[in-house]
Design an enzyme around this catalytic site. Structure first.
Site, short mmCIF file in Angstrom:
data_model
loop_
_atom_site.label_atom_id
_atom_site.label_comp_id
_atom_site.label_asym_id
_atom_site.label_seq_id
_atom_site.Cartn_x
_atom_site.Cartn_y
_atom_site.Cartn_z
N TYR A 152 13.23 31.42 2.01
CA TYR A 152 11.99 32.01 2.53
C TYR A 152 12.07 32.23 4.04
O TYR A 152 12.59 31.40 4.78
CB TYR A 152 10.81 31.08 2.29
CG TYR A 152 10.38 30.96 0.85
CD1 TYR A 152 10.01 32.10 0.12
CD2 TYR A 152 10.30 29.73 0.23
CE1 TYR A 152 9.59 31.99 -1.20
CE2 TYR A 152 9.87 29.61 -1.08
CZ TYR A 152 9.52 30.75 -1.79
OH TYR A 152 9.10 30.62 -3.08
N LYS A 206 0.85 -1.20 0.00
CA LYS A 206 0.00 0.00 0.00
C LYS A 206 0.88 1.25 0.00
O LYS A 206 2.10 1.14 0.13
CB LYS A 206 -0.93 -0.03 1.22
CG LYS A 206 -0.21 0.10 2.54
CD LYS A 206 -1.13 -0.27 3.71
CE LYS A 206 -0.41 -0.09 5.02
NZ LYS A 206 -1.10 -0.73 6.14
C1 LIG Z 1 -0.19 -1.51 6.91
C2 LIG Z 1 -0.70 -2.70 7.59
C3 LIG Z 1 0.18 -3.74 7.95
C4 LIG Z 1 1.68 -3.63 7.81
O1 LIG Z 1 2.20 -2.90 8.90
P1 LIG Z 1 3.77 -2.71 9.14
O2 LIG Z 1 3.86 -2.10 10.47
O3 LIG Z 1 4.24 -1.80 8.05
O4 LIG Z 1 4.38 -4.05 9.04
C5 LIG Z 1 -0.38 -4.90 8.47
N1 LIG Z 1 -1.70 -5.01 8.66
C6 LIG Z 1 -2.56 -4.01 8.37
C7 LIG Z 1 -4.02 -4.20 8.63
C8 LIG Z 1 -2.09 -2.82 7.84
O5 LIG Z 1 -2.93 -1.83 7.58
#
Ligand SMILES: *Cc1c(COP(=O)(O)O)cnc(C)c1O
Length: 351
Positions: free
Chosen positions: A244, A7
């Site tokens: 800036y 993701k």
């Molecule tokens: C993003 C996510 C993960 C992965 O988490 P990490 O801490 O990056 O390993 C696992 N489970 C769910 C439901 C998530 O949203």
């Protein structure tokens, strides 16, 4: 089973690039995605194994969940009903994963609500209650894991409720990176790491907990480097302001390099006057505020810098390194955010 989270544009690494790399890793059974549009991109990039959809899907997206062969996480009754209706119409069976509420209070289904979900599963043959899932609230934030244990206990109770309601899950999964690293008992039938798959510890606390349990130091190596080039060099006189807000004033004549990246690219404005970049294996400090598309760094002490020279924003250069953890500390955030905010518009190379 192993479900790697891709993701947030592959935690900033690039969705298509990550899919290309993960395709060669036979150990990876699933990728997990937040949205249907991300999942669609993963399919277009050639991912033909399983995809777990972690986020919500709208009415308009229900058909795509089926067409793209996604296994959605279920936490909302309306969308389950729609999915059931469509799956039964199309005469297909959709594998789903119920997200159970164990103390994170984000997406989970509570014990009270479970029977309503069970009724929808009973109504539609096209719905399979394949997985039971939960997500830990603070497993990466502390070295005290009592709350995580409570969540795990609650999970066990809710899975028993599922069985009693006739929606006995085939698999159970709870572990994101920190849980996977620290506790074997969170692994069950599938693990869902994200950050650790990209070579980072989820937090200092996770690292410490691991060390306290006798773990080694060589678990991870970050996979991403972020580089740019010097586009301009100039001499700036003593007592001059830079950028800036006139937030930095020179105390001597300096050599300044201008870099063509800024907060638009994900080099956060909170790094202004705090971060260092690497040039020729040396640290060069950021001077003044980070702009939308430009950043200025002091290269007075870096010998022989030329326009076109490579600059490392994240990565290793000689004996010096700046990783996302370091940028996170300078910018008062977490490595997750530094990576996830790397703009999708940056050219990426999978090597
Ligand atoms: C993003 C996510 C993960 C992965 O988490 P990490 O801490 O990056 O390993 C696992 N489970 C769910 C439901 C998530 O949203």
């Amino acid at each position: 089973m192993l479900a790697v989270s891709v993701k947030a544009n592959g935690y900033g690494h690039g969705l298509a690039e990550m899919v290309t790399l993960l395709k060669d890793e036979n150990r990876v059974d699933y990728i997990t995605m937040h949205s249907v549009s991300e999942a669609e991109l993963a399919r277009k990039s050639g991912w033909d194994r399983k995809i777990m959809l972690l986020g919500p899907f709208s009415t308009d997206e229900t058909a795509a969940v089926i067409e793209l062969d996604l296994e959605p996480m279920i936490f909302e009754l309306g969308s389950l009903e729609q999915l059931g209706r469509l799956a039964s119409q199309k005469n297909v069976v959709v594998k789903t994963h119920l997200k159970l509420e164990t103390g994170t209070n984000r997406q989970g289904i509570t014990e009270k609500e479970l029977s309503k979900f069970a009724a929808v599963y009973q109504k539609y043959n096209g719905l399979l209650p394949y997985g039971a899932a939960m997500h830990f609230a603070n497993i990466e934030d502390t070295t005290n894991h009592e709350y995580a244990q409570e969540q795990l206990d609650r999970f066990g109770e809710l899975v028993i409720c599922m069985k009693e309601l006739g929606i006995d899950p085939e698999i159970k999964h709870t572990a994101s990176s920190a849980a996977l690293i620290l506790f074997d008992k969170t692994r069950f039938d599938l693990v869902r790491p994200g950050l650790s798959a990209y070579g980072y510890w989820p937090s200092k606390e996770t690292y410490l907990s691991y060390q306290l349990a006798g773990g080694g130091n060589d678990l991870f190596e970050p996979v991403l480097s972020w580089k740019t080039r010097v586009t301009q060099l100039k001499q700036v006189e003593k007592d001059s302001f830079i950028g800036y807000g006139c937030s930095y004033r020179t105390t001597a004549t300096i050599k300044l390099a201008v870099l063509p990246i800024g907060y638009y690219d994900g080099y956060g404005r909170s790094l202004s006057n705090l971060a260092y970049v690497l040039i020729e294996g040396k640290r060069a400090p950021v001077r003044g505020r980070i702009c939308m598309n430009l950043t200025m760094v002091d290269v007075t002490d870096v010998e022989g810098v030329k326009v076109g020279d490579e600059v490392t924003l994240i990565g290793q250069d000689g004996s010096e390194a700046v990783w996302a953890d370091q940028l996170a500390e300078w910018g008062q955030t977490i490595n997750y955010e530094v990576l996830a905010r790397l703009s999708a518009s940056i050219d990426r190379l999978a090597i």
